[in-house]
Enzyme design. Structure first.
Site, PDB file in Angstrom:
ATOM      1  CG  HIS A 117      36.638  41.828  40.086  1.00 22.89           C
ATOM      2  ND1 HIS A 117      37.981  42.092  40.076  1.00 22.89           N
ATOM      3  CD2 HIS A 117      36.023  43.033  40.023  1.00 22.89           C
ATOM      4  CE1 HIS A 117      38.177  43.390  40.008  1.00 22.89           C
ATOM      5  NE2 HIS A 117      36.998  43.996  39.983  1.00 22.89           N
ATOM      6  CD  GLU A 126      38.751  38.466  39.464  1.00 24.66           C
ATOM      7  OE1 GLU A 126      39.119  38.647  40.634  1.00 24.66           O
ATOM      8  OE2 GLU A 126      38.856  39.337  38.568  1.00 24.66           O
ATOM      9  NE  ARG A 148      36.400  44.296  36.200  1.00 24.55           N
ATOM     10  CZ  ARG A 148      37.623  44.083  36.701  1.00 24.55           C
ATOM     11  NH1 ARG A 148      38.125  42.881  36.731  1.00 24.55           N
ATOM     12  NH2 ARG A 148      38.336  45.091  37.156  1.00 24.55           N
ATOM     13  CG  HIS A 162      41.374  40.606  42.693  1.00 23.62           C
ATOM     14  ND1 HIS A 162      40.621  41.512  41.995  1.00 23.62           N
ATOM     15  CD2 HIS A 162      41.501  41.122  43.938  1.00 23.62           C
ATOM     16  CE1 HIS A 162      40.308  42.524  42.777  1.00 23.62           C
ATOM     17  NE2 HIS A 162      40.835  42.322  43.958  1.00 23.62           N
ATOM     18  CD  GLU A 168      44.593  39.966  39.770  1.00 18.37           C
ATOM     19  OE1 GLU A 168      43.922  38.986  39.393  1.00 18.37           O
ATOM     20  OE2 GLU A 168      44.147  41.126  39.769  1.00 18.37           O
TER      21      GLU A 168
END
Lengths: 360, 159
Positions: free
Chosen positions: A134, A137, A192, A262, A336
């Site tokens: 993405h 990020e 994104r 991510h 994440e």
């Protein structure tokens, strides 16, 4: 000699009007005392000019000598520099690192991954890590670069890492969604998706992490190109997805663990996103993840939650992590990274180091 | 913000079932003392009031996460305003965070309030959408933050 900011010339100073001066740091107290003595009221407009200058000016990007001697891992780097960095890393660590082509992006850019490990005659088991699926990020590609640097820097001195690279090969893809990443640098910081056009070029981008062939299109997606979770025209419709999927399929029997990085959220996510049905090896997946989260917290106190996407985040289908697990790779995780929303995608560069240190 | 002490805040949030247009009820309890911001408030207020040209800024923070110190209060006001917008637009299926202040423009007023017209970018976690939100913010050291006007522009992905 005082540095006059308003007015610019001493002869333009008028009684009763504002005067703005920049005072060198060592003289601040003296100037304040003097103004007090002369009963002149003042107000500090900018407490630290240097800080302001440093923060608001783009850094010189020309000097980039040897890696890792010259590369600054605590800054975000544009794609051009990441390409150069990969070349340097291979050059400076050629006994351990080889750079390979994975495929091409929609805008025809080459996707490279680094293979890191002690060369061997026998086929070695593999751990795969990809970053930057993405675009927005940014902490994710920053982590992949940091990770490579750490591994290589400590290979000789750290017996664990030494053994690791003896027994396994690490495959690292620092930026998966190259077109999107570049777009987030040049046009839209919060982009994104990738940059493939739809609807006659009136709409752009597929969410690559909804585009894999894992219950594709079933939940947590949109079929509308203007959505940030548009899953594409079909599973693996995007060249970036195909490049990754083809490669992983070809090495399937050798891959032990798949990691995809991510942000944000501070989570270690296990399969699945498309259903709350736990995967067959859920206990093992959870145990490993919990140990990872504990080790992470031990470093700087940052807390990470662990669990399946469907249970602790939201439902989604077509994720790379789910697909990898479904084709038989036992350990598959989405990380994440920091934070939990205070800065979100725009994590300040001064958090790169602690984030990467704890995630190592 | 409270760098040297810990303050515990708890909130009880009650969503009204079936009614999409009412904001949830929120009861907040704060344990511990919030430090006084009177001096900083006054300094900011005076600084802005004495600006010759209306303040205009964009991209707070910048792409690398930096906020120039003199824009920090503007950033904080945006945070407060985004809290108001989030409160009025959240459901049990949304999770909003302020992603960035895209644009802010001061509007000089004849009364005592400071007015800032913002375009805030709000990130919604479940849909992953980033929504631009036009928000008018009024502030005064004694009366605090008020949001008389707000609207998403455009509003896709809002249920």
């Amino acid at each position: 000699q005082l540095d006059l900011w308003k007015p610019l010339q001493p002869e333009d100073i008028r009684a009763g009007e504002d005067l703005h001066i920049r005072v060198p740091a060592p003289l601040v107290q003296e100037v304040k005392d003097s103004l007090d003595q002369h009963m002149m009221s003042y107000r500090v407009l900018i407490p630290d000019v240097q800080k302001l200058v440093d923060q608001s000016m783009p850094r010189e990007r020309s000097s980039y000598r040897q890696v890792s001697g010259g590369y600054v891992y605590t800054e975000y780097h544009p794609m051009e520099e990441i390409y150069q960095w990969m070349t340097q890393i291979q050059k400076n660590n050629s006994e351990l690192v080889t750079q390979h082509i994975l495929g091409k992006t929609f805008e025809n850019r080459t996707m490279y991954y680094l293979q890191i490990g002690q060369p061997s005659n026998k086929p070695k088991k593999i751990i795969w890590m990809d970053c930057g699926i993405h675009a927005r990020e940014w902490i994710s590609p920053a982590f992949c670069q940091w990770f490579v640097k750490e591994i290589l820097q400590n290979y000789k001195s750290d017996p664990k890492i030494h053994r690791f690279l003896q027994n396994l090969d690490l495959y690292v893809l620092p930026v998966l969604n190259i077109d999107g990443y570049i777009y987030s640098w040049e046009e839209d910081r919060l982009w994104r998706k990738n940059r493939s056009p739809y609807e006659n070029g009136t709409c752009y981008g597929t969410d690559l992490n909804r585009n894999f062939n894992s219950s594709w299109g079933s939940v947590g997606v949109s079929f509308n190109c203007s959505s940030d979770v548009f899953c594409g025209s079909g599973p693996e419709s995007e060249p970036e997805t195909r490049a990754v999927a083809q490669f992983i399929k070809s090495k399937k029997s050798d891959i032990l663990c798949y990691l995809t990085i991510h942000s944000y959220g501070q989570l270690i996510l296990t399969p699945y996103g498309s259903t709350t049905e736990p995967p067959s090896n859920n206990e093992e997946l959870m145990q490993v993840a919990k140990e990872a989260a504990a080790a992470l917290t031990g470093k700087h106190g940052t807390s990470y939650r662990v669990g399946s996407t469907a249970l602790i985040l939201y439902s989604n289908s077509g994720s790379s992590r789910d697909w990898v697990h479904m084709i038989g790779i036992p350990l598959s995780y989405t990380f994440e990274l920091r934070d939990t929303g205070a800065h979100g995608f725009i994590l300040p560069a001064n958090q790169i180091q602690p984030t990467c240190e704890e995630t190592m | 913000l409270q760098q040297d002490r810990t303050v515990h805040c708890t909130a009880e949030v009650l969503h009204h079932l079936g009614s999409k247009s009412t904001a949830p009820d929120v009861q907040v309890a704060v344990q511990g003392e919030l430090r006084s911001t009177e001096e900083a408030d006054q300094e900011f207020y005076t600084r802005i009031r004495s600006l010759e040209k209306e303040l205009v800024a964009e991209n707070i923070p910048d792409s690398h996460g930096n906020v120039p110190p003199e824009l920090e209060p503007i950033h904080l006001l945006a945070w407060a305003a985004s809290g108001y917008v989030t409160w009025h637009n959240s459901t049990e299926n949304t999770n909003f965070h302020l992603a960035q202040v895209k644009h802010v423009r001061q509007v000089k007023r004849p009364d005592e309030d400071l007015q800032f017209d913002y375009v805030l970018l709000l990130h919604e976690m479940v849909s992953q959408e980033v929504m631009p939100w036009e928000v008018t913010v009024l502030w005064h050291p004694r009366s605090g933050v008020r949001v008389p006007r707000d609207r998403c522009q455009p509003c896709h992905a809002l249920g």
